[in-house]
Design a protein around this motif. Structure first.
Motif, PDB file in Angstrom:
ATOM      1  N   GLN A  11       0.842  -1.200   0.000  1.00 51.58           N
ATOM      2  CA  GLN A  11       0.000   0.000   0.000  1.00 51.58           C
ATOM      3  C   GLN A  11       0.879   1.254   0.000  1.00 51.58           C
ATOM      4  O   GLN A  11       1.966   1.266   0.576  1.00 51.58           O
ATOM      5  CB  GLN A  11      -0.907   0.027   1.232  1.00 51.58           C
ATOM      6  N   GLU A  12       0.393   2.287  -0.615  1.00 51.91           N
ATOM      7  CA  GLU A  12       1.093   3.564  -0.652  1.00 51.91           C
ATOM      8  C   GLU A  12       1.037   4.236   0.712  1.00 51.91           C
ATOM      9  O   GLU A  12      -0.031   4.346   1.327  1.00 51.91           O
ATOM     10  CB  GLU A  12       0.440   4.472  -1.694  1.00 51.91           C
ATOM     11  N   LEU A  13       2.192   4.674   1.218  1.00 50.29           N
ATOM     12  CA  LEU A  13       2.268   5.391   2.492  1.00 50.29           C
ATOM     13  C   LEU A  13       1.957   6.860   2.232  1.00 50.29           C
ATOM     14  O   LEU A  13       2.637   7.522   1.455  1.00 50.29           O
ATOM     15  CB  LEU A  13       3.663   5.236   3.100  1.00 50.29           C
ATOM     16  N   LEU A  14       0.901   7.365   2.889  1.00 51.44           N
ATOM     17  CA  LEU A  14       0.476   8.745   2.659  1.00 51.44           C
ATOM     18  C   LEU A  14       1.052   9.728   3.662  1.00 51.44           C
ATOM     19  O   LEU A  14       1.362  10.866   3.314  1.00 51.44           O
ATOM     20  CB  LEU A  14      -1.054   8.834   2.701  1.00 51.44           C
ATOM     21  N   ASP A  15       1.187   9.312   4.922  1.00 48.06           N
ATOM     22  CA  ASP A  15       1.636  10.242   5.954  1.00 48.06           C
ATOM     23  C   ASP A  15       2.221   9.480   7.135  1.00 48.06           C
ATOM     24  O   ASP A  15       1.901   8.310   7.351  1.00 48.06           O
ATOM     25  CB  ASP A  15       0.452  11.092   6.441  1.00 48.06           C
ATOM     26  N   VAL A  16       3.069  10.159   7.881  1.00 51.98           N
ATOM     27  CA  VAL A  16       3.649   9.620   9.115  1.00 51.98           C
ATOM     28  C   VAL A  16       3.466  10.681  10.190  1.00 51.98           C
ATOM     29  O   VAL A  16       3.829  11.835   9.994  1.00 51.98           O
ATOM     30  CB  VAL A  16       5.150   9.297   8.950  1.00 51.98           C
ATOM     31  N   GLU A  17       2.865  10.289  11.316  1.00 52.70           N
ATOM     32  CA  GLU A  17       2.696  11.194  12.450  1.00 52.70           C
ATOM     33  C   GLU A  17       3.544  10.677  13.600  1.00 52.70           C
ATOM     34  O   GLU A  17       3.539   9.486  13.891  1.00 52.70           O
ATOM     35  CB  GLU A  17       1.232  11.273  12.868  1.00 52.70           C
TER      36      GLU A  17
END
Length: 48
Positions: A10-16
């Motif tokens: 899956q495409e990684l959209l964001d990291v918090e």
């Protein structure tokens, strides 16, 4: 690790980043939470 098959590829959209925790947000609203507890890495995914 069959538990995480849903996020493989899956495409990684964001990291918090928070204190002792990372939240990885993937396409299709899948989340992977990684944190440390007592010196060990704990991970959980939503949905599983």
């Amino acid at each position: 690790m069959a538990k995480f098959d849903g996020i493989k590829g899956q495409e990684l959209l964001d990291v918090e980043e928070k204190d002792n925790e990372l939240t990885l947000i993937f396409k299709d609203n899948r989340f992977l939470f990684v944190k440390t507890e007592n010196g060990k890495l704990i991970s959980d995914s939503v949905p599983e």
